[in-house]
Scaffold this motif. Structure first.
Motif, PDB file in Angstrom:
ATOM      1  N   LYS A  14       0.822  -1.017   0.190  1.00 15.49           N
ATOM      2  CA  LYS A  14       0.114   0.051   0.164  1.00 15.49           C
ATOM      3  C   LYS A  14       0.899   1.313   0.131  1.00 15.49           C
ATOM      4  CE  LYS A  14      -3.933  -2.288   2.009  1.00 15.49           C
ATOM      5  NZ  LYS A  14      -5.151  -2.042   1.420  1.00 15.49           N
ATOM      6  N   CYS A  34      -6.566   3.302  -2.515  1.00 14.43           N
ATOM      7  CA  CYS A  34      -5.575   2.168  -2.744  1.00 14.43           C
ATOM      8  C   CYS A  34      -5.411   1.460  -1.197  1.00 14.43           C
ATOM      9  CB  CYS A  34      -4.399   2.373  -3.303  1.00 14.43           C
ATOM     10  SG  CYS A  34      -3.285   0.558  -3.559  1.00 14.43           S
ATOM     11  N   ALA A  36      -7.365   2.574   1.514  1.00 10.43           N
ATOM     12  CA  ALA A  36      -8.574   2.028   1.976  1.00 10.43           C
ATOM     13  C   ALA A  36      -9.450   0.592   1.377  1.00 10.43           C
ATOM     14  CB  ALA A  36      -9.674   2.901   1.628  1.00 10.43           C
ATOM     15  N   ALA A  37      -8.625   0.219   0.211  1.00 12.05           N
ATOM     16  CA  ALA A  37      -9.018  -1.038  -0.370  1.00 12.05           C
ATOM     17  C   ALA A  37      -9.072  -2.206   0.605  1.00 12.05           C
ATOM     18  CB  ALA A  37      -8.473  -1.222  -1.769  1.00 12.05           C
ATOM     19  N   PRO A  38      -9.901  -3.108   0.459  1.00 15.30           N
ATOM     20  CA  PRO A  38      -9.590  -4.307   1.330  1.00 15.30           C
ATOM     21  C   PRO A  38      -8.666  -5.114   0.563  1.00 15.30           C
ATOM     22  CG  PRO A  38     -11.480  -4.499  -0.057  1.00 15.30           C
ATOM     23  CD  PRO A  38     -11.294  -3.443  -0.323  1.00 15.30           C
ATOM     24  N   ASP A  39      -7.807  -6.175   1.695  1.00 20.39           N
ATOM     25  CA  ASP A  39      -6.879  -6.836   1.403  1.00 20.39           C
ATOM     26  C   ASP A  39      -7.289  -7.729   0.184  1.00 20.39           C
ATOM     27  OD1 ASP A  39      -4.915  -5.260   2.771  1.00 20.39           O
ATOM     28  OD2 ASP A  39      -5.137  -6.867   4.519  1.00 20.39           O
ATOM     29  N   GLY A  40      -6.492  -8.404  -0.522  1.00 17.64           N
ATOM     30  CA  GLY A  40      -6.743  -9.368  -1.464  1.00 17.64           C
ATOM     31  C   GLY A  40      -6.355  -8.949  -2.957  1.00 17.64           C
ATOM     32  N   GLY A  42      -8.407  -8.463  -5.797  1.00 20.64           N
ATOM     33  CA  GLY A  42      -9.059  -7.506  -6.619  1.00 20.64           C
ATOM     34  C   GLY A  42      -9.042  -7.714  -8.087  1.00 20.64           C
TER      35      GLY A  42
END
Length: 46
Positions: A14, A34, A36-40, A42
């Motif tokens: 990140k 980016c 704030a996006a959840p882990d994984g 995508g």
């Protein structure tokens, strides 16, 4: 190349928000999204 893109998406760090200080608003907004996006994985295109 698809495998490479998948690996990069999985290990992509990140961004540091302090590094985008003073950059255009679009760049700072993209960095905040980016973080704030959840882990994984995508989407690969993201």
């Amino acid at each position: 190349m698809t495998v490479n893109e998948t690996v990069i998406a999985m290990i992509r760090p990140k961004p540091g928000l302090d590094l985008v200080a003073g950059e255009p608003a679009e760049d700072a907004a993209a960095a905040r999204a980016c973080v704030a996006a959840p882990d994984g994985i995508g989407a690969i295109t993201s």
